[in-house]
Design a protein around this motif. Sequence first.
Motif, PDB file in Angstrom:
ATOM      1  N   THR A  71       0.947  -1.206   0.050  1.00 30.31           N
ATOM      2  CA  THR A  71      -0.039   0.096  -0.177  1.00 30.31           C
ATOM      3  C   THR A  71       0.902   1.369  -0.001  1.00 30.31           C
ATOM      4  OG1 THR A  71      -0.044  -0.251   2.351  1.00 30.31           O
ATOM      5  CG2 THR A  71      -1.885  -1.238   1.304  1.00 30.31           C
ATOM      6  N   GLY A  72       0.302   2.422   0.367  1.00 26.95           N
ATOM      7  CA  GLY A  72       1.072   3.780   0.271  1.00 26.95           C
ATOM      8  C   GLY A  72       0.973   4.282  -1.209  1.00 26.95           C
TER       9      GLY A  72
ATOM     10  N   SER B 101       3.310   5.070  -3.070  1.00 27.72           N
ATOM     11  CA  SER B 101       4.250   4.559  -4.261  1.00 27.72           C
ATOM     12  C   SER B 101       3.454   3.861  -5.240  1.00 27.72           C
ATOM     13  CB  SER B 101       5.446   4.054  -3.759  1.00 27.72           C
ATOM     14  OG  SER B 101       5.948   4.901  -2.764  1.00 27.72           O
TER      15      SER B 101
ATOM     16  N   LEU C 207       1.342  -7.115   2.393  1.00 26.02           N
ATOM     17  CA  LEU C 207       2.358  -6.894   3.329  1.00 26.02           C
ATOM     18  C   LEU C 207       1.742  -6.630   4.735  1.00 26.02           C
ATOM     19  CD1 LEU C 207       4.841  -4.424   1.726  1.00 26.02           C
ATOM     20  CD2 LEU C 207       5.340  -6.479   2.655  1.00 26.02           C
ATOM     21  N   ASP C 208       0.889  -5.906   4.758  1.00 24.00           N
ATOM     22  CA  ASP C 208       0.737  -5.493   6.492  1.00 24.00           C
ATOM     23  C   ASP C 208      -0.865  -4.786   6.487  1.00 24.00           C
ATOM     24  OD1 ASP C 208       0.965  -3.245   4.698  1.00 24.00           O
ATOM     25  OD2 ASP C 208       3.112  -2.652   5.734  1.00 24.00           O
TER      26      ASP C 208
ATOM     27  N   TYR D 219      -5.613  -0.898   5.352  1.00 23.88           N
ATOM     28  CA  TYR D 219      -4.985  -1.557   3.886  1.00 23.88           C
ATOM     29  C   TYR D 219      -6.088  -2.406   3.102  1.00 23.88           C
ATOM     30  CZ  TYR D 219      -0.861   0.933   5.597  1.00 23.88           C
ATOM     31  OH  TYR D 219       0.130   1.866   5.792  1.00 23.88           O
TER      32      TYR D 219
ATOM     33  N   GLY E 232       7.067  -0.586  -1.159  1.00 27.43           N
ATOM     34  CA  GLY E 232       7.358   0.872  -1.232  1.00 27.43           C
ATOM     35  C   GLY E 232       8.527   0.835  -0.175  1.00 27.43           C
ATOM     36  N   LEU E 233       9.045   2.234  -0.045  1.00 24.26           N
ATOM     37  CA  LEU E 233      10.231   2.474   0.992  1.00 24.26           C
ATOM     38  C   LEU E 233       9.663   3.481   1.867  1.00 24.26           C
ATOM     39  CD1 LEU E 233      13.066   1.951   1.722  1.00 24.26           C
ATOM     40  CD2 LEU E 233      13.623   3.540   0.144  1.00 24.26           C
ATOM     41  N   GLY E 234       9.762   3.489   3.187  1.00 21.54           N
ATOM     42  CA  GLY E 234       9.287   4.118   4.159  1.00 21.54           C
ATOM     43  C   GLY E 234      10.546   5.349   4.244  1.00 21.54           C
TER      44      GLY E 234
ATOM     45  N   GLY F 272       7.458  -2.784   4.379  1.00 18.80           N
ATOM     46  CA  GLY F 272       5.988  -3.169   4.873  1.00 18.80           C
ATOM     47  C   GLY F 272       5.914  -2.305   6.167  1.00 18.80           C
ATOM     48  N   PHE F 273       5.706  -2.753   7.302  1.00 19.16           N
ATOM     49  CA  PHE F 273       6.107  -1.935   8.643  1.00 19.16           C
ATOM     50  C   PHE F 273       7.195  -2.362   9.403  1.00 19.16           C
ATOM     51  CE2 PHE F 273       1.532  -0.085   8.473  1.00 19.16           C
ATOM     52  CZ  PHE F 273       1.975   1.351   8.514  1.00 19.16           C
TER      53      PHE F 273
ATOM     54  N   THR G 158       6.884   7.692  11.193  1.00 21.86           N
ATOM     55  CA  THR G 158       5.915   6.634  10.569  1.00 21.86           C
ATOM     56  C   THR G 158       4.473   7.323  10.744  1.00 21.86           C
ATOM     57  OG1 THR G 158       7.356   4.699  10.322  1.00 21.86           O
ATOM     58  CG2 THR G 158       4.960   4.407   9.808  1.00 21.86           C
TER      59      THR G 158
ATOM     60  N   ASN H  89       2.091   9.032   8.022  1.00 17.05           N
ATOM     61  CA  ASN H  89       1.028   8.583   7.572  1.00 17.05           C
ATOM     62  C   ASN H  89      -0.228   9.220   8.000  1.00 17.05           C
ATOM     63  OD1 ASN H  89       1.975   6.518   6.352  1.00 17.05           O
ATOM     64  ND2 ASN H  89       1.874   5.042   7.878  1.00 17.05           N
TER      65      ASN H  89
ATOM     66  N   ARG I  78      -1.276  12.155   7.126  1.00 17.90           N
ATOM     67  CA  ARG I  78      -1.921  12.657   5.812  1.00 17.90           C
ATOM     68  C   ARG I  78      -2.983  12.058   5.577  1.00 17.90           C
ATOM     69  NH1 ARG I  78       2.286   9.762   3.592  1.00 17.90           N
ATOM     70  NH2 ARG I  78       2.015   9.173   1.302  1.00 17.90           N
TER      71      ARG I  78
ATOM     72  N   LYS J 193      12.801  10.942  -0.899  1.00 15.64           N
ATOM     73  CA  LYS J 193      13.054   9.625  -0.663  1.00 15.64           C
ATOM     74  C   LYS J 193      14.693   9.253  -1.033  1.00 15.64           C
ATOM     75  CE  LYS J 193       9.118   7.753   0.667  1.00 15.64           C
ATOM     76  NZ  LYS J 193       8.316   6.765  -0.050  1.00 15.64           N
TER      77      LYS J 193
HETATM   78  C1  GLP Z   1       3.594   2.821   4.933  1.00 14.15           C
HETATM   79  C2  GLP Z   1       3.362   1.241   4.184  1.00 14.15           C
HETATM   80  C3  GLP Z   1       4.537   0.706   3.541  1.00 14.15           C
HETATM   81  C4  GLP Z   1       5.074   1.915   2.710  1.00 14.15           C
HETATM   82  C5  GLP Z   1       5.383   3.317   3.160  1.00 14.15           C
HETATM   83  C6  GLP Z   1       5.818   4.291   2.230  1.00 14.15           C
HETATM   84  O1  GLP Z   1       4.064   2.761   6.158  1.00 14.15           O
HETATM   85  N1  GLP Z   1       3.268   0.517   5.591  1.00 14.15           N
HETATM   86  O2  GLP Z   1       4.367  -0.480   3.214  1.00 14.15           O
HETATM   87  O3  GLP Z   1       5.978   1.365   1.652  1.00 14.15           O
HETATM   88  O4  GLP Z   1       4.213   3.778   4.007  1.00 14.15           O
HETATM   89  O5  GLP Z   1       4.757   4.889   1.512  1.00 14.15           O
HETATM   90  P1  GLP Z   1       4.619   5.981   0.520  1.00 14.15           P
HETATM   91  O6  GLP Z   1       4.749   5.109  -0.883  1.00 14.15           O
HETATM   92  O7  GLP Z   1       3.222   6.440   0.579  1.00 14.15           O
HETATM   93  O8  GLP Z   1       5.673   6.788   0.694  1.00 14.15           O
END
Ligand code: GLP
Length: 242
Positions: A36-37, A39, A66-67, A80, A132-134, A140-141, A161, A165, A167, A202
């Motif tokens: 999710t997210g 990206s 993932l989560d 999610y 995606g990448l936090g 994931g988380f 985190t 999130n 937003r 990022k």
């Molecule tokens: C969240 C999700 C991740 C996601 C990350 C990045 O915390 N659990 O799986 O990759 O945020 O989100 P974004 O793609 O909105 O930057």
Amino acid sequence: MIIYKAKDYQDLSRKAANIISAQVIMKPDCVLGLATGSSPVGTYKQLIEWYEKGDLDFSSVTSINLDEYKGLGPENDQSYRYFMNTNLFDHINIDKTRTFVPNGLETDSDKACADYDKIIDTSGGIDLQLLGLGHNGHIGFNEPADAFADGTHCVDLTESTIEANTRFFACEADVPRQAYTMGIRNIMQAKKVLVVVSGRDKAEILKKVVCGPITPQVPASVLQLHKDAVIIADEEAMALMD
Ligand code: GLP
């Protein structure tokens, strides 16, 4: 690790969708690990477009996400499960009974995590895991920690985190403080890993993930050890890489 540079978010989304499409075409009954997210949203839009054109068939695909936030159910528009339904599953011919997301309403964390590991194990293994990448390097988380987590587990989300999130929620107080997430072992056992990274915000973390030491303080750095990991990043995210 292979890194593809994309021009912008649209180009990144198209490149990622191409890889997922290839996976589905090569193995129609594949297991996709989904994320999710913000990206992957463009990637899902592209997949939907190709499905509508008749180029893709998801009828035999299984998906394992993932989560999930602990405490949120499928009807909650911040869960999610809700995200996946509205951004992908409702628009393609995937069999929803074969789409899996951790059960956010299970209050017994041990049970929720053991049940999910069983789903992953009995699926035959994830063919392609999208990530995606936090901002702190989480996948994931899996938040920065002293050790890499093994299987599915319950995590306390870090302040950064929760802030990132916020937003999506009415206010910070509404953001759940805990989540169920696949562990690093689950992710690393996927046959192929595909990471999508977009935006200047990022760039610092992407550089650490790719060029820095492998450390649980930067969870995604472990992907340097995966034998088939592909990162697609746009120009802004690649700003600090040569
Ligand atoms: C969240 C999700 C991740 C996601 C990350 C990045 O915390 N659990 O799986 O990759 O945020 O989100 P974004 O793609 O909105 O930057």
